[in-house]
Design a protein around this motif. Structure first.
Motif, mmCIF file in Angstrom:
data_model
loop_
_atom_site.group_PDB
_atom_site.id
_atom_site.type_symbol
_atom_site.label_atom_id
_atom_site.label_comp_id
_atom_site.label_asym_id
_atom_site.label_seq_id
_atom_site.Cartn_x
_atom_site.Cartn_y
_atom_site.Cartn_z
ATOM 1 N N CYS A 1 1.150 -1.369 -0.181
ATOM 2 C CA CYS A 1 0.273 0.247 0.310
ATOM 3 C C CYS A 1 0.784 0.955 -0.171
ATOM 4 O O CYS A 1 2.092 1.298 -0.090
ATOM 5 N N HIS B 1 1.390 3.919 2.062
ATOM 6 C CA HIS B 1 2.548 3.702 3.560
ATOM 7 C C HIS B 1 3.085 3.005 4.073
ATOM 8 O O HIS B 1 3.115 3.232 5.154
ATOM 9 N N ARG C 1 -3.090 -0.870 5.739
ATOM 10 C CA ARG C 1 -3.735 -2.295 4.844
ATOM 11 C C ARG C 1 -2.976 -3.330 4.861
ATOM 12 O O ARG C 1 -3.496 -4.256 5.004
ATOM 13 N N SER C 2 -1.497 -3.505 4.401
ATOM 14 C CA SER C 2 -0.432 -3.645 4.052
ATOM 15 C C SER C 2 0.305 -4.559 5.121
ATOM 16 O O SER C 2 0.545 -5.961 5.843
ATOM 17 N N GLY D 1 5.677 -0.100 1.058
ATOM 18 C CA GLY D 1 4.880 0.631 0.394
ATOM 19 C C GLY D 1 5.409 1.577 -0.001
ATOM 20 O O GLY D 1 7.087 0.892 -0.683
ATOM 21 N N ASN E 1 0.290 2.886 11.911
ATOM 22 C CA ASN E 1 -0.732 3.897 11.869
ATOM 23 C C ASN E 1 -1.203 3.498 13.860
ATOM 24 O O ASN E 1 -1.734 1.342 13.769
ATOM 25 N N GLY F 1 -4.456 0.461 -2.950
ATOM 26 C CA GLY F 1 -4.439 1.804 -2.939
ATOM 27 C C GLY F 1 -2.956 2.169 -3.583
ATOM 28 O O GLY F 1 -2.602 3.520 -3.345
ATOM 29 N N CYS F 2 -2.153 1.544 -3.884
ATOM 30 C CA CYS F 2 -0.892 2.424 -4.140
ATOM 31 C C CYS F 2 -0.619 2.262 -5.968
ATOM 32 O O CYS F 2 0.347 2.854 -6.510
ATOM 33 N N GLN G 1 -9.888 -3.737 -3.341
ATOM 34 C CA GLN G 1 -10.180 -2.163 -3.001
ATOM 35 C C GLN G 1 -9.989 -2.002 -1.410
ATOM 36 O O GLN G 1 -11.621 -2.981 -1.088
ATOM 37 N N GLU H 1 -10.383 0.476 2.039
ATOM 38 C CA GLU H 1 -10.703 1.765 3.215
ATOM 39 C C GLU H 1 -9.579 2.068 3.635
ATOM 40 O O GLU H 1 -8.764 1.196 4.291
ATOM 41 N N ASP H 2 -8.477 3.087 3.195
ATOM 42 C CA ASP H 2 -7.739 3.336 3.756
ATOM 43 C C ASP H 2 -7.901 3.568 4.989
ATOM 44 O O ASP H 2 -8.291 4.686 5.385
ATOM 45 N N ALA I 1 -6.134 5.359 7.138
ATOM 46 C CA ALA I 1 -4.990 6.606 7.399
ATOM 47 C C ALA I 1 -5.915 7.250 8.489
ATOM 48 O O ALA I 1 -6.760 8.042 7.616
#
Length: 140
Positions: free
Chosen positions: A14, A16, A20-21, A42, A50, A87-88, A104, A106-107, A109
């Motif tokens: 992903c 950052h 997610r990753s 990332g 996070n 999402g990258c 897909q 949601e992020d 962050a």
């Protein structure tokens, strides 16, 4: 149990490598019990994972507090059998012969733990599906 040489290798990517990753890699590591080589990275790594993600994973018994975001390298992609992007976009290098999946999601962050929980749960279900596709039985 398969030998290390025959273990499939999965890379989660992903932007950052802070949410997610990290969750996906932690679930795969936890559920595969050494049967899969797991990496995450990332395209623009954050300084730290996070805190809401760390808390959400802790709630399901997986401690990722010691993880640090890692930069995506072409070597990591080249060394992986399956590359799962989150999402990258175009930042992920593409090599022939690799299997690419785009999840897909949601992020998380900037969101609190209550917003991270449903993302975490969806990632767990997708990781369990991936294990089934790889022919690896995950614990219930």
């Amino acid at each position: 149990m398969s030998t290390p040489a025959s273990r499939p290798s999965v890379l989660f990517v992903c932007v950052h490598n802070a949410g997610r990753s990290q969750m996906a890699a932690a679930f795969l590591t936890h559920l595969a019990d050494g049967q899969v080589e797991v990496r995450s990275a990332g395209s623009a790594p954050a300084d730290a994972v996070n805190p809401a993600v760390v808390q959400a994973m802790g709630e399901v018994g997986i401690d990722i507090s010691a993880e640090v975001p890692k930069v995506l390298t072409t070597d990591a992609v080249r060394a992986s059998d399956v590359v799962i992007t989150m999402g990258c976009g175009d930042a992920c290098p593409v090599f022939p012969g690799k299997r690419y999946l785009d999840w897909q999601l949601e992020d998380p962050a900037g969101q609190g733990v209550s917003a991270v929980r449903p993302i975490r749960d969806e990632i767990e279900q997708r990781v369990r599906g991936l294990l089934a596709e790889l022919g690896i039985t995950a614990p219930a």
